[in-house]
Design a protein around this motif. Structure first.
Motif, PDB file in Angstrom:
ATOM      1  N   ASP A 250      -0.548  -5.291   3.033  1.00  0.00           N
ATOM      2  CA  ASP A 250      -0.957  -4.097   3.779  1.00  0.00           C
ATOM      3  C   ASP A 250      -0.253  -4.149   5.125  1.00  0.00           C
ATOM      4  O   ASP A 250      -0.567  -5.000   5.959  1.00  0.00           O
ATOM      5  CB  ASP A 250      -2.480  -4.075   3.961  1.00  0.00           C
ATOM      6  CG  ASP A 250      -2.965  -2.734   4.497  1.00  0.00           C
ATOM      7  OD1 ASP A 250      -2.128  -1.974   5.033  1.00  0.00           O
ATOM      8  OD2 ASP A 250      -4.170  -2.460   4.392  1.00  0.00           O
TER       9      ASP A 250
ATOM     10  N   GLU B 193       0.814  -1.212   0.000  1.00  0.00           N
ATOM     11  CA  GLU B 193       0.000   0.000   0.000  1.00  0.00           C
ATOM     12  C   GLU B 193       0.851   1.267   0.000  1.00  0.00           C
ATOM     13  O   GLU B 193       0.606   2.177  -0.789  1.00  0.00           O
ATOM     14  CB  GLU B 193      -0.942   0.048   1.209  1.00  0.00           C
ATOM     15  CG  GLU B 193      -1.768   1.339   1.198  1.00  0.00           C
ATOM     16  CD  GLU B 193      -2.660   1.547   2.417  1.00  0.00           C
ATOM     17  OE1 GLU B 193      -2.610   0.752   3.366  1.00  0.00           O
ATOM     18  OE2 GLU B 193      -3.412   2.529   2.390  1.00  0.00           O
TER      19      GLU B 193
ATOM     20  N   ILE C 252      -0.280  -2.186   7.729  1.00  0.00           N
ATOM     21  CA  ILE C 252      -1.231  -1.963   8.826  1.00  0.00           C
ATOM     22  C   ILE C 252      -2.601  -1.748   8.203  1.00  0.00           C
ATOM     23  O   ILE C 252      -2.825  -0.746   7.535  1.00  0.00           O
ATOM     24  CB  ILE C 252      -0.863  -0.725   9.673  1.00  0.00           C
ATOM     25  CG1 ILE C 252       0.475  -0.929  10.391  1.00  0.00           C
ATOM     26  CG2 ILE C 252      -1.974  -0.432  10.695  1.00  0.00           C
ATOM     27  CD1 ILE C 252       0.841   0.192  11.366  1.00  0.00           C
TER      28      ILE C 252
ATOM     29  N   TRP D 273      -4.716  -4.761  -1.458  1.00  0.00           N
ATOM     30  CA  TRP D 273      -3.937  -5.138  -0.267  1.00  0.00           C
ATOM     31  C   TRP D 273      -4.834  -5.327   0.960  1.00  0.00           C
ATOM     32  O   TRP D 273      -4.431  -5.958   1.919  1.00  0.00           O
ATOM     33  CB  TRP D 273      -2.837  -4.117   0.027  1.00  0.00           C
ATOM     34  CG  TRP D 273      -3.298  -2.690  -0.086  1.00  0.00           C
ATOM     35  CD1 TRP D 273      -3.951  -1.969   0.856  1.00  0.00           C
ATOM     36  CD2 TRP D 273      -3.135  -1.840  -1.229  1.00  0.00           C
ATOM     37  NE1 TRP D 273      -4.227  -0.719   0.364  1.00  0.00           N
ATOM     38  CE2 TRP D 273      -3.734  -0.608  -0.908  1.00  0.00           C
ATOM     39  CE3 TRP D 273      -2.541  -2.000  -2.498  1.00  0.00           C
ATOM     40  CZ2 TRP D 273      -3.765   0.473  -1.807  1.00  0.00           C
ATOM     41  CZ3 TRP D 273      -2.573  -0.933  -3.378  1.00  0.00           C
ATOM     42  CH2 TRP D 273      -3.182   0.285  -3.036  1.00  0.00           C
TER      43      TRP D 273
END
Ligand code: IPD
Ligand code: CA
Ligand code: CA
Ligand code: CA
Length: 318
Positions: free
Chosen positions: A98, A78, A100, A247
């Motif tokens: 991803d 991301e 977070i 993601w």
């Protein structure tokens, strides 16, 4: 070359320990979430689209470790794409990450935060790890091998044979959805309208027991991946979001599928497989058929069509 079962196994083991390592970093960083060591930024000046130093550090770590372990694999993350990096999804093994999921939660200390590490082959998710370090919930799956919570618990949770019945109609469903970070009036207005359509029956303004809501309830965890994990567990019935990204969903999709769930496009009428890059997602949990002469998949699709009927069509270009 060709991916074999043992390759999936190796990739899953690798991704699992990497996600656990990242989880530790996220937990540590969370303790300092309002300190200078964890700066919070707004993406393109949008106050509801946040990114922190930790998002970037974690993605960089994942990318570096993948590059050294599988130098021939591709990588999509991301924060790298936010930095303007162009890419296309090819048939090559591609890690979609991803660092977070649930950055807003992370910033506030709301414990629904996950690191998501997914792998596609021939553009299909084949390996996935979604790890919430705050609740210590680790979801893992590889193609053909089932989905697990914390290694030992098979998903869906209610999985005696056959699993829990699917609800007979949308009105008996618990729906999980998100508002996302695009708060432009037209987009958010249609999402709010969709939620309105889901939660109340049309035409009636006065409340009575008879018109008390089209669905059982609507939930919003702030992490699309963890929303989908609720569907994989069988603790909620359907997930709907327009506007999230590959993601958010790649790791979650293989976990959901291995748990018997279905992921399709967020708008009708195409009942074919979901377009990973399509930004529109609708998931239904596993379950026994809700009508006598249907298969489970037919029951799932019937619920899908019911939800398609009540949600607005929302434009969502890449
Ligand atoms: C977001 C979360 C949120 C969803 C957004 C995502 P991020 O991811 O999953 O729940 O509504 O669409 O972008 O930015 O926290 O990684
Ligand atoms: Ca983000
Ligand atoms: Ca995300
Ligand atoms: Ca993120």
């Amino acid at each position: 070359g060709i991916f074999l079962n043992k390759d999936y196994e190796e990739c899953l083991e690798f991704a699992t320990s990497l996600a656990q390592e990242c989880g530790q970093i996220i937990l540590e960083a969370s303790k300092a979430r309002y300190s200078k060591t964890n700066k919070i930024y707004e993406k393109s000046g949008n106050p509801s689209d946040l990114v922190t130093e930790t998002d970037r550090i974690v993605e960089e770590l994942i990318k570096t470790k993948i590059n050294s372990k599988f130098p021939e694999h591709r990588f999509i993350g991301e924060e790298m794409t936010a930095a303007g990096h162009q890419y296309e999804l090819t048939n090559d093994p591609t890690w979609i990450v991803d660092p977070i999921d649930g950055t807003t939660n992370f910033v506030h200390g709301f414990p629904f935060v996950a690191v998501c590490i997914g792998l596609t082959f021939n553009k299909e998710p084949v390996v996935g790890v979604v790890f919430n370090p705050f609740l210590n919930q680790l979801f893992t799956a590889r193609k053909g091998n089932g989905a697990y919570l914390n290694f030992n618990t098979k998903l869906p949770l209610s999985s005696p044979n056959p699993p829990l019945n699917l609800p007979p109609s949308l009105s008996q469903c618990l729906i999980v959805t998100e508002f996302g970070s695009d708060r432009s009036p037209s987009t958010i207005g249609k999402k709010v309208q969709s939620v309105h359509n889901m939660i109340s029956k049309p035409g009636n303004v006065t409340w009575s027991k008879k018109n008390a809501g089209l669905v059982h309830g609507i939930r919003n965890l702030g992490s699309a991946a963890l929303d989908i994990m609720q569907i994989a567990k069988g603790e909620a019935d359907m997930f709907w979001e327009i506007g999230c990204w590959e993601w958010d969903v790649t790791a979650a999709i293989i976990i959901l599928r291995e748990a018997g769930g279905l992921m399709v496009n967020g708008n009708g009428p195409n009942e074919g497989p979901v377009d990973i890059l399509g930004r529109k997602y609708l998931a239904v949990r596993a379950g026994s058929p809700c009508a006598g002469d249907e298969t489970s998949e037919q029951s799932q699709l019937r619920l899908v069509r019911e939800l398609w009927n009540v949600v607005e069509e929302i434009d969502c270009p890449r």
